[in-house]
Design an enzyme around this catalytic site. Structure first.
Site, short mmCIF file in Angstrom:
data_model
loop_
_atom_site.label_atom_id
_atom_site.label_comp_id
_atom_site.label_asym_id
_atom_site.label_seq_id
_atom_site.Cartn_x
_atom_site.Cartn_y
_atom_site.Cartn_z
N LYS A 27 62.73 26.59 51.75
CA LYS A 27 62.60 27.78 52.61
C LYS A 27 62.03 27.41 53.98
CE LYS A 27 59.87 29.91 49.72
NZ LYS A 27 59.76 28.88 48.65
N ARG A 38 56.59 38.68 47.49
CA ARG A 38 56.49 37.77 46.35
C ARG A 38 56.20 38.50 45.04
NH1 ARG A 38 55.19 32.71 49.04
NH2 ARG A 38 54.92 31.06 47.52
N ARG A 73 56.71 15.83 49.17
CA ARG A 73 56.54 16.42 50.50
C ARG A 73 55.29 15.87 51.20
NH1 ARG A 73 56.70 22.71 50.94
NH2 ARG A 73 55.31 22.49 49.14
N ARG A 82 49.98 18.33 50.84
CA ARG A 82 49.31 19.63 50.70
C ARG A 82 48.50 19.66 49.41
NH1 ARG A 82 53.78 24.31 51.87
NH2 ARG A 82 52.96 25.10 49.91
N ARG A 123 52.38 26.78 40.04
CA ARG A 123 53.06 27.56 41.10
C ARG A 123 54.44 27.99 40.64
NH1 ARG A 123 53.04 23.64 45.91
NH2 ARG A 123 54.36 25.20 46.90
P1 AP5 Z 1 60.16 23.08 51.87
O1 AP5 Z 1 61.15 23.52 52.89
O2 AP5 Z 1 58.79 22.75 52.33
O3 AP5 Z 1 60.17 24.10 50.64
P2 AP5 Z 1 59.61 25.57 50.52
O4 AP5 Z 1 60.63 26.37 49.77
O5 AP5 Z 1 59.17 26.09 51.85
O6 AP5 Z 1 58.41 25.28 49.56
P3 AP5 Z 1 56.89 25.74 49.59
O7 AP5 Z 1 56.23 24.90 48.53
O8 AP5 Z 1 56.30 25.67 50.96
O9 AP5 Z 1 57.05 27.21 49.16
P4 AP5 Z 1 56.02 28.12 48.54
O10 AP5 Z 1 56.79 29.39 48.46
O11 AP5 Z 1 55.40 27.66 47.28
O12 AP5 Z 1 54.81 28.04 49.57
P5 AP5 Z 1 54.24 29.03 50.64
O13 AP5 Z 1 53.83 28.22 51.78
O14 AP5 Z 1 55.12 30.20 50.87
O15 AP5 Z 1 60.79 21.80 51.13
C1 AP5 Z 1 60.07 21.13 50.10
C2 AP5 Z 1 60.32 19.60 50.23
O16 AP5 Z 1 61.71 19.35 49.99
C3 AP5 Z 1 60.02 19.04 51.61
O17 AP5 Z 1 59.48 17.77 51.46
C4 AP5 Z 1 61.39 18.98 52.31
O18 AP5 Z 1 61.42 17.93 53.25
C5 AP5 Z 1 62.33 18.72 51.12
N1 AP5 Z 1 63.61 19.35 51.29
C6 AP5 Z 1 63.88 20.57 51.85
N2 AP5 Z 1 65.20 20.84 51.78
C7 AP5 Z 1 65.78 19.79 51.14
C8 AP5 Z 1 67.12 19.49 50.75
N3 AP5 Z 1 68.12 20.34 50.96
N4 AP5 Z 1 67.34 18.33 50.09
C9 AP5 Z 1 66.31 17.47 49.84
N5 AP5 Z 1 65.04 17.68 50.18
C10 AP5 Z 1 64.76 18.85 50.83
O19 AP5 Z 1 52.95 29.61 49.87
C11 AP5 Z 1 51.82 28.82 49.59
C12 AP5 Z 1 50.75 29.66 48.92
O20 AP5 Z 1 50.33 30.74 49.80
C13 AP5 Z 1 51.17 30.40 47.63
O21 AP5 Z 1 51.07 29.56 46.49
C14 AP5 Z 1 50.16 31.56 47.60
O22 AP5 Z 1 48.91 31.13 47.16
C15 AP5 Z 1 50.05 31.94 49.07
N6 AP5 Z 1 51.01 32.97 49.46
C16 AP5 Z 1 52.01 32.82 50.39
N7 AP5 Z 1 52.72 33.96 50.51
C17 AP5 Z 1 52.17 34.85 49.64
C18 AP5 Z 1 52.47 36.18 49.29
N8 AP5 Z 1 53.50 36.84 49.85
N9 AP5 Z 1 51.71 36.78 48.35
C19 AP5 Z 1 50.67 36.15 47.78
N10 AP5 Z 1 50.33 34.87 48.06
C20 AP5 Z 1 51.08 34.22 48.99
#
Ligand code: AP5
Length: 210
Positions: A13, A84, A123, A155, A166
């Site tokens: 994402k 979420r 990552r 991270r 997660r």
């Molecule tokens: P990346 O693009 O970083 O993946 P992502 O889907 O963004 O993964 P996240 O782990 O950041 O998502 P998340 O939803 O858990 O975290 P968030 O920050 O929202 O890609 C991942 C890896 O793969 C990278 O190394 C990249 O280079 C590689 N990659 C990407 N595309 C690729 C491809 N096509 N092929 C190969 N490799 C690839 O949330 C974090 C925390 O914040 C949550 O756990 C929670 O505690 C809190 N939080 C955030 N939003 C909320 C909410 N709405 N409500 C409550 N808590 C929340």
């Protein structure tokens, strides 16, 4: 145009969001990024993030509500990591209605559990916001950011024991939203197992048509 990016942790994402907002000149609204900034100041949020638990709906919804009131979102926004939970989705519907804003599509980027674990565990991120993968999207010099030459780090919530929690939280609390947006006629399925460029091309093509 306004869009939502959904998908399990590690689906890509954040990677896609960066390309989309640069290409289409939209505002990137990532609740994860907002909380990573806030965690430096807030112990409770810091603990929730480190253990892979969701921040309470009330806090997330209020934070997003304030952000959506700013003028810049009028040029179009991309929500990443929000909503979420079902409650967050319903609150978002209310907010959008009161601001007279509509969502054009929800892109659901899906990958299998094993792929998500591989991506997250490899990552590496930079404080400038750049993100890499040690095998799939490596930096030119191992451990060093291409953009600003700072040291890359893992991270806290990308440690193996937290990653599984997660993904469990995602399955239980976030995946039901796929159905919610499908019923609303907004869901677009995207195969996240393809390469970064292939996924982007598919989304960009759809954005021209939805
Ligand atoms: P990346 O693009 O970083 O993946 P992502 O889907 O963004 O993964 P996240 O782990 O950041 O998502 P998340 O939803 O858990 O975290 P968030 O920050 O929202 O890609 C991942 C890896 O793969 C990278 O190394 C990249 O280079 C590689 N990659 C990407 N595309 C690729 C491809 N096509 N092929 C190969 N490799 C690839 O949330 C974090 C925390 O914040 C949550 O756990 C929670 O505690 C809190 N939080 C955030 N939003 C909320 C909410 N709405 N409500 C409550 N808590 C929340």
């Amino acid at each position: 145009m306004n869009y939502i990016l959904m998908g399990p942790p590690g689906a890509g994402k954040g990677t896609q969001a960066k390309k989309i907002v640069e290409t289409f000149r939209m505002v990137h609204l990532s609740t994860g990024d907002m909380f990573r900034k806030a965690k430096k100041f807030d112990e409770v949020i810091s603990k929730l993030l480190a253990t892979g638990q969701l921040v309470p709906d009330e806090i997330v919804v209020n934070m997003l509500k304030k952000r959506l009131e700013k003028d810049d979102v009028r040029k179009g926004f991309l929500l990443d990591g929000f909503p979420r939970t079902l409650n967050q989705a319903q609150e978002l519907d209310k907010m959008l209605k009161s601001e007279n804003i509509k969502i054009d599509a929800v892109f659901f980027i899906d990958v299998h559990f094993e792929e998500a674990v591989k991506r997250i565990s490899g990552r590496r991120v930079c404080s400038c916001g750049a993100s890499y993968h040690v095998n799939f999207i490596p930096s030119k010099v191992a451990g060093i950011c291409d953009a600003c030459r700072s040291e890359l780090v893992q991270r806290n919530d990308d440690k193996e024991n937290v990653v599984k929690d997660r993904l469990g939280v995602y399955e239980k609390q976030t995946k039901p939203l796929v159905d919610y947006y499908d019923k609303a006629g907004l869901l677009v399925n995207i195969d996240g197992s393809k390469s970064e460029d292939e996924v982007f091309e598919r989304i960009a093509r759809l954005m021209g048509n939805v």
